[in-house]
Write a protein that holds these residues in place. Sequence first.
Motif, PDB file in Angstrom:
ATOM      1  N   ASN A 191      60.211 -84.189  21.704  1.00  0.00           N
ATOM      2  CA  ASN A 191      59.610 -85.526  21.780  1.00  0.00           C
ATOM      3  C   ASN A 191      58.354 -85.610  20.907  1.00  0.00           C
ATOM      4  O   ASN A 191      58.145 -86.587  20.194  1.00  0.00           O
ATOM      5  CB  ASN A 191      59.271 -85.890  23.222  1.00  0.00           C
ATOM      6  CG  ASN A 191      58.719 -87.305  23.321  1.00  0.00           C
ATOM      7  OD1 ASN A 191      59.384 -88.269  22.980  1.00  0.00           O
ATOM      8  ND2 ASN A 191      57.470 -87.431  23.732  1.00  0.00           N
ATOM      9  N   GLU A 195      57.771 -87.994  17.657  1.00  0.00           N
ATOM     10  CA  GLU A 195      56.668 -88.967  17.568  1.00  0.00           C
ATOM     11  C   GLU A 195      55.826 -88.764  16.310  1.00  0.00           C
ATOM     12  O   GLU A 195      55.447 -89.724  15.639  1.00  0.00           O
ATOM     13  CB  GLU A 195      55.784 -88.887  18.820  1.00  0.00           C
ATOM     14  CG  GLU A 195      56.409 -89.508  20.060  1.00  0.00           C
ATOM     15  CD  GLU A 195      56.641 -91.028  19.949  1.00  0.00           C
ATOM     16  OE1 GLU A 195      55.962 -91.704  19.150  1.00  0.00           O
ATOM     17  OE2 GLU A 195      57.537 -91.530  20.656  1.00  0.00           O
ATOM     18  N   LYS A 237      65.385 -91.992  25.701  1.00  0.00           N
ATOM     19  CA  LYS A 237      64.295 -92.751  25.093  1.00  0.00           C
ATOM     20  C   LYS A 237      64.733 -93.400  23.778  1.00  0.00           C
ATOM     21  O   LYS A 237      64.432 -94.565  23.508  1.00  0.00           O
ATOM     22  CB  LYS A 237      63.110 -91.801  24.858  1.00  0.00           C
ATOM     23  CG  LYS A 237      61.987 -92.368  24.009  1.00  0.00           C
ATOM     24  CD  LYS A 237      60.872 -91.350  23.912  1.00  0.00           C
ATOM     25  CE  LYS A 237      59.998 -91.573  22.704  1.00  0.00           C
ATOM     26  NZ  LYS A 237      58.807 -90.714  22.743  1.00  0.00           N
ATOM     27  N   LEU A 238      65.478 -92.621  22.954  1.00  0.00           N
ATOM     28  CA  LEU A 238      65.921 -93.139  21.661  1.00  0.00           C
ATOM     29  C   LEU A 238      66.822 -94.358  21.812  1.00  0.00           C
ATOM     30  O   LEU A 238      66.772 -95.279  21.003  1.00  0.00           O
ATOM     31  CB  LEU A 238      66.659 -92.044  20.878  1.00  0.00           C
ATOM     32  CG  LEU A 238      65.769 -90.956  20.269  1.00  0.00           C
ATOM     33  CD1 LEU A 238      66.609 -89.762  19.827  1.00  0.00           C
ATOM     34  CD2 LEU A 238      64.978 -91.504  19.084  1.00  0.00           C
ATOM     35  N   ASP A 241      64.481 -97.198  22.064  1.00  0.00           N
ATOM     36  CA  ASP A 241      63.319 -97.211  21.165  1.00  0.00           C
ATOM     37  C   ASP A 241      63.472 -98.303  20.105  1.00  0.00           C
ATOM     38  O   ASP A 241      64.270 -98.182  19.170  1.00  0.00           O
ATOM     39  CB  ASP A 241      63.162 -95.837  20.503  1.00  0.00           C
ATOM     40  CG  ASP A 241      61.800 -95.663  19.840  1.00  0.00           C
ATOM     41  OD1 ASP A 241      61.151 -96.692  19.549  1.00  0.00           O
ATOM     42  OD2 ASP A 241      61.389 -94.515  19.623  1.00  0.00           O
ATOM     43  N   ARG A 243      61.599 -99.088  17.776  1.00  0.00           N
ATOM     44  CA  ARG A 243      61.004 -98.775  16.471  1.00  0.00           C
ATOM     45  C   ARG A 243      62.052 -98.259  15.481  1.00  0.00           C
ATOM     46  O   ARG A 243      61.774 -98.135  14.282  1.00  0.00           O
ATOM     47  CB  ARG A 243      59.910 -97.701  16.628  1.00  0.00           C
ATOM     48  CG  ARG A 243      58.750 -98.148  17.528  1.00  0.00           C
ATOM     49  CD  ARG A 243      57.835 -96.995  17.863  1.00  0.00           C
ATOM     50  NE  ARG A 243      58.509 -95.968  18.670  1.00  0.00           N
ATOM     51  CZ  ARG A 243      57.939 -94.810  19.027  1.00  0.00           C
ATOM     52  NH1 ARG A 243      56.709 -94.533  18.627  1.00  0.00           N
ATOM     53  NH2 ARG A 243      58.603 -93.947  19.759  1.00  0.00           N
TER      54      ARG A 243
END
Length: 261
Positions: A191, A195, A237-238, A241, A243
């Motif tokens: 992770n 990031e 999380k991906l 995400d 972003r």
Amino acid sequence: GSKMPLLSVPKEVAVGTAMLGVAFATGMLAGKRRPPSPATYTETPTIGRNSALRQYILDHSLREHPILKKLRLLTADHPCGRMMVSCEQAQLMANLVKLIKAKKVIEVGVFTGYNALSMALVLPDNGRVIACDINEDYAKIGRPLWKEAGVEHKIDLRIKPAIQTLDELLAGGEAETFDFAFIDADKENYNEYYEKCLRLVKKGGIIAIDNVFWNGKVLKPRKGDLAAQSIHRLNEKLLRDARVNISMLPMGDGVTLAFKL
């Protein structure tokens, strides 16, 4: 000049796809989630490392530089040889690096340097792979072959914890200057690597994350298996995400491509 069509596909395909979309939306709204018919969907058998299907993939798609092959065979003899990225996956990474005309690449986890060499071979002469690892002994296996391939000057090997190297790059004002990142190191820090790489990669750049299946252990991560838990958490999380856009590919031990928006 005349505007290019958004999608260069035959009209019949475009119309067919649109009709499928309408049919799917209608079915969903009506609450009828029918399974796809066998005519439109076939399940692929599991592609194991030693399966006949994987051998078929290698026989029909691998175009391996002779020095890459040399390094692969050398690595296969190593007690930790299984740590090497799969050759068909390295080929995809190199193709992506070439496709986006990358000049600056980060690799977190180098091992003997097969993937670093594969990417360096397609980078322009002034291109660089910042290669992060904590074990110089592994890299010593690959370094003579980087030299033999004439790309040693493109691989900047940094032997220290990768987080330190990534922090140094950020502190040096290199945020959003990299085109591509490949993450394949200790899973517990995935992770954090993700990031930091996301800050270092420019918009339109790609982050490739290896071992996202962790040999199937992500399906039910055991209590004490920190690696499986860490990868599973990042996979979850991906998915959400905003972003990045993502594709998770069943290649090697699973690789996710995250495209920075």
